[in-house]
Design a protein around this motif. Structure first.
Motif, PDB file in Angstrom:
ATOM      1  N   GLN A  33      25.719 -20.983  55.457  1.00 43.55           N
ATOM      2  CA  GLN A  33      27.042 -21.525  55.751  1.00 43.55           C
ATOM      3  C   GLN A  33      27.891 -21.699  54.490  1.00 43.55           C
ATOM      4  OE1 GLN A  33      27.936 -22.359  59.213  1.00 43.55           O
ATOM      5  NE2 GLN A  33      26.326 -20.843  59.173  1.00 43.55           N
ATOM      6  N   THR A  34      27.923 -20.695  53.637  1.00 42.94           N
ATOM      7  CA  THR A  34      28.733 -20.773  52.424  1.00 42.94           C
ATOM      8  C   THR A  34      30.198 -20.533  52.780  1.00 42.94           C
ATOM      9  OG1 THR A  34      28.551 -18.421  51.921  1.00 42.94           O
ATOM     10  CG2 THR A  34      26.811 -19.861  51.048  1.00 42.94           C
ATOM     11  N   GLY A  35      31.074 -20.948  51.876  1.00 39.80           N
ATOM     12  CA  GLY A  35      32.497 -20.744  52.096  1.00 39.80           C
ATOM     13  C   GLY A  35      32.854 -19.282  52.267  1.00 39.80           C
ATOM     14  N   CYS A  36      32.223 -18.403  51.476  1.00 37.52           N
ATOM     15  CA  CYS A  36      32.513 -16.964  51.569  1.00 37.52           C
ATOM     16  C   CYS A  36      32.093 -16.394  52.919  1.00 37.52           C
ATOM     17  CB  CYS A  36      31.819 -16.208  50.434  1.00 37.52           C
ATOM     18  SG  CYS A  36      32.546 -16.567  48.820  1.00 37.52           S
ATOM     19  N   VAL A  37      30.950 -16.819  53.421  1.00 39.16           N
ATOM     20  CA  VAL A  37      30.477 -16.352  54.728  1.00 39.16           C
ATOM     21  C   VAL A  37      31.415 -16.834  55.831  1.00 39.16           C
ATOM     22  CG1 VAL A  37      28.628 -16.600  56.446  1.00 39.16           C
ATOM     23  CG2 VAL A  37      28.056 -16.105  54.067  1.00 39.16           C
ATOM     24  N   VAL A  38      31.796 -18.097  55.781  1.00 40.04           N
ATOM     25  CA  VAL A  38      32.696 -18.652  56.791  1.00 40.04           C
ATOM     26  C   VAL A  38      34.048 -17.950  56.728  1.00 40.04           C
ATOM     27  CG1 VAL A  38      33.886 -20.733  57.579  1.00 40.04           C
ATOM     28  CG2 VAL A  38      31.490 -20.868  56.876  1.00 40.04           C
ATOM     29  N   ALA A  39      34.545 -17.676  55.520  1.00 39.48           N
ATOM     30  CA  ALA A  39      35.821 -16.946  55.370  1.00 39.48           C
ATOM     31  C   ALA A  39      35.735 -15.579  56.018  1.00 39.48           C
ATOM     32  CB  ALA A  39      36.162 -16.818  53.885  1.00 39.48           C
ATOM     33  N   GLU A  40      34.625 -14.898  55.828  1.00 40.82           N
ATOM     34  CA  GLU A  40      34.432 -13.575  56.433  1.00 40.82           C
ATOM     35  C   GLU A  40      34.402 -13.660  57.958  1.00 40.82           C
ATOM     36  OE1 GLU A  40      30.864 -10.337  56.629  1.00 40.82           O
ATOM     37  OE2 GLU A  40      31.259 -11.228  54.674  1.00 40.82           O
ATOM     38  N   GLU A  41      33.706 -14.663  58.474  1.00 44.23           N
ATOM     39  CA  GLU A  41      33.616 -14.843  59.927  1.00 44.23           C
ATOM     40  C   GLU A  41      35.005 -15.125  60.524  1.00 44.23           C
ATOM     41  OE1 GLU A  41      30.964 -14.397  61.783  1.00 44.23           O
ATOM     42  OE2 GLU A  41      29.366 -14.384  60.301  1.00 44.23           O
ATOM     43  N   ILE A  42      35.769 -15.993  59.875  1.00 44.67           N
ATOM     44  CA  ILE A  42      37.114 -16.313  60.366  1.00 44.67           C
ATOM     45  C   ILE A  42      38.002 -15.072  60.281  1.00 44.67           C
ATOM     46  CG2 ILE A  42      39.206 -17.674  59.943  1.00 44.67           C
ATOM     47  CD1 ILE A  42      37.304 -19.936  58.939  1.00 44.67           C
ATOM     48  N   SER A  43      37.959 -14.378  59.158  1.00 46.16           N
ATOM     49  CA  SER A  43      38.779 -13.173  58.979  1.00 46.16           C
ATOM     50  C   SER A  43      38.479 -12.121  60.032  1.00 46.16           C
ATOM     51  CB  SER A  43      38.562 -12.589  57.581  1.00 46.16           C
ATOM     52  OG  SER A  43      39.055 -13.470  56.607  1.00 46.16           O
ATOM     53  N   ASP A  44      37.201 -11.964  60.381  1.00 42.66           N
ATOM     54  CA  ASP A  44      36.824 -10.991  61.410  1.00 42.66           C
ATOM     55  C   ASP A  44      37.464 -11.333  62.755  1.00 42.66           C
ATOM     56  OD1 ASP A  44      35.285  -9.649  59.541  1.00 42.66           O
ATOM     57  OD2 ASP A  44      33.351 -10.384  60.313  1.00 42.66           O
ATOM     58  N   VAL A  45      37.475 -12.612  63.106  1.00 45.47           N
ATOM     59  CA  VAL A  45      38.073 -13.034  64.374  1.00 45.47           C
ATOM     60  C   VAL A  45      39.588 -12.827  64.344  1.00 45.47           C
ATOM     61  CG1 VAL A  45      38.483 -15.008  65.917  1.00 45.47           C
ATOM     62  CG2 VAL A  45      36.211 -14.644  64.921  1.00 45.47           C
ATOM     63  N   LEU A  46      40.223 -13.160  63.230  1.00 46.41           N
ATOM     64  CA  LEU A  46      41.672 -12.973  63.117  1.00 46.41           C
ATOM     65  C   LEU A  46      42.038 -11.502  63.252  1.00 46.41           C
ATOM     66  CD1 LEU A  46      42.554 -15.455  60.226  1.00 46.41           C
ATOM     67  CD2 LEU A  46      42.493 -15.868  62.689  1.00 46.41           C
ATOM     68  N   SER A  47      41.257 -10.634  62.647  1.00 43.27           N
ATOM     69  CA  SER A  47      41.489  -9.194  62.762  1.00 43.27           C
ATOM     70  C   SER A  47      41.292  -8.726  64.202  1.00 43.27           C
ATOM     71  CB  SER A  47      40.549  -8.415  61.845  1.00 43.27           C
ATOM     72  OG  SER A  47      40.841  -8.686  60.502  1.00 43.27           O
ATOM     73  N   GLU A  48      40.244  -9.222  64.823  1.00 38.51           N
ATOM     74  CA  GLU A  48      39.934  -8.856  66.210  1.00 38.51           C
ATOM     75  C   GLU A  48      41.100  -9.179  67.152  1.00 38.51           C
ATOM     76  OE1 GLU A  48      36.565 -10.267  69.491  1.00 38.51           O
ATOM     77  OE2 GLU A  48      36.184 -10.612  67.354  1.00 38.51           O
ATOM     78  N   PHE A  49      41.803 -10.276  66.882  1.00 39.24           N
ATOM     79  CA  PHE A  49      42.917 -10.690  67.729  1.00 39.24           C
ATOM     80  C   PHE A  49      44.278 -10.268  67.176  1.00 39.24           C
ATOM     81  CE2 PHE A  49      39.556 -13.135  69.546  1.00 39.24           C
ATOM     82  CZ  PHE A  49      39.910 -13.286  70.872  1.00 39.24           C
ATOM     83  N   GLY A  50      44.278  -9.555  66.050  1.00 41.76           N
ATOM     84  CA  GLY A  50      45.509  -9.007  65.492  1.00 41.76           C
ATOM     85  C   GLY A  50      46.473 -10.032  64.933  1.00 41.76           C
ATOM     86  N   ILE A  51      45.933 -11.129  64.381  1.00 38.39           N
ATOM     87  CA  ILE A  51      46.823 -12.191  63.882  1.00 38.39           C
ATOM     88  C   ILE A  51      46.600 -12.518  62.408  1.00 38.39           C
ATOM     89  CG2 ILE A  51      47.219 -13.233  66.144  1.00 38.39           C
ATOM     90  CD1 ILE A  51      45.109 -15.363  65.388  1.00 38.39           C
ATOM     91  N   SER A  52      45.927 -11.664  61.679  1.00 35.36           N
ATOM     92  CA  SER A  52      45.629 -11.941  60.265  1.00 35.36           C
ATOM     93  C   SER A  52      46.872 -12.271  59.456  1.00 35.36           C
ATOM     94  CB  SER A  52      44.916 -10.749  59.636  1.00 35.36           C
ATOM     95  OG  SER A  52      43.681 -10.529  60.273  1.00 35.36           O
ATOM     96  N   ASP A  53      47.974 -11.621  59.758  1.00 36.36           N
ATOM     97  CA  ASP A  53      49.198 -11.806  58.971  1.00 36.36           C
ATOM     98  C   ASP A  53      50.153 -12.836  59.588  1.00 36.36           C
ATOM     99  OD1 ASP A  53      49.715 -10.214  61.180  1.00 36.36           O
ATOM    100  OD2 ASP A  53      51.175  -8.965  60.140  1.00 36.36           O
ATOM    101  N   LYS A  54      49.710 -13.578  60.601  1.00 39.27           N
ATOM    102  CA  LYS A  54      50.591 -14.535  61.281  1.00 39.27           C
ATOM    103  C   LYS A  54      50.207 -15.991  61.043  1.00 39.27           C
ATOM    104  CE  LYS A  54      51.719 -11.326  64.977  1.00 39.27           C
ATOM    105  NZ  LYS A  54      51.949 -11.188  66.410  1.00 39.27           N
ATOM    106  N   ILE A  55      49.196 -16.232  60.229  1.00 39.36           N
ATOM    107  CA  ILE A  55      48.683 -17.590  60.048  1.00 39.36           C
ATOM    108  C   ILE A  55      49.603 -18.375  59.115  1.00 39.36           C
ATOM    109  CG2 ILE A  55      46.691 -18.989  59.367  1.00 39.36           C
ATOM    110  CD1 ILE A  55      46.339 -17.043  61.838  1.00 39.36           C
TER     111      ILE A  55
END
Length: 159
Positions: A119-141
């Protein structure tokens, strides 16, 4: 009973189970089956296996597509990200989107997923980024709210 009628009944049973948070085994309980038979003797409810492996995934696919379409029409999304552990110490991450659509505040849980890595910060960042990409909102946060765990702060800074 026509195929369309059967499919509509399956959709209603699926919605009942999912929205009321009933266990999937409910569809195989004698009282549920007896009630359904009384309401419509020609309809046989789905098995637990069919419900969990076919009906719910199909419904999820449609609902996810609807959320992606709705999110494509908004310009700004705020997130709530929460890491938590189950009673058996399995680690999960839940990401919720908050946004305004048609003049109303909306919120959708985008994903609750098991996280099997450290549960490192880098792992959590990757997990969150993957979900944002999946829903097409990476650039809307525009904002992110997290709990007080240090790894969540690191994850957001890393993103």
């Amino acid at each position: 009973m026509s195929v369309q009628q059967k499919e509509e009944c399956h959709r209603k049973v699926t919605a009942h189970i999912v929205k009321r948070l009933h266990p999937f085994s409910e569809v195989e309980s004698p009282t549920f089956r007896d009630m359904v038979k009384t309401l419509n003797p020609k309809y046989t409810p789905p098995s637990r296996d069919y419900l969990s492996n076919t009906l719910i995934p199909s419904w999820y696919k449609v609902e996810k597509a609807n959320v992606i379409t709705e999110l494509s029409e908004v310009s700004a999304v705020a997130l709530t990200c929460d890491g938590w552990s189950s009673i058996t110490q399995d680690h999960y991450l839940t990401i919720t989107a908050h946004y305004i659509a048609e003049g109303k505040m909306q919120q959708k849980v985008l994903k609750t997923k098991a996280v099997y890595k450290a549960q490192t910060g880098c792992v959590v960042a990757e997990e969150i980024s993957d979900v944002l990409s999946e829903f097409g909102i990476s650039d809307k946060i525009v904002a992110v709210t997290v709990d007080n765990a240090a790894n969540m702060d690191v994850a957001i800074k890393h993103m």
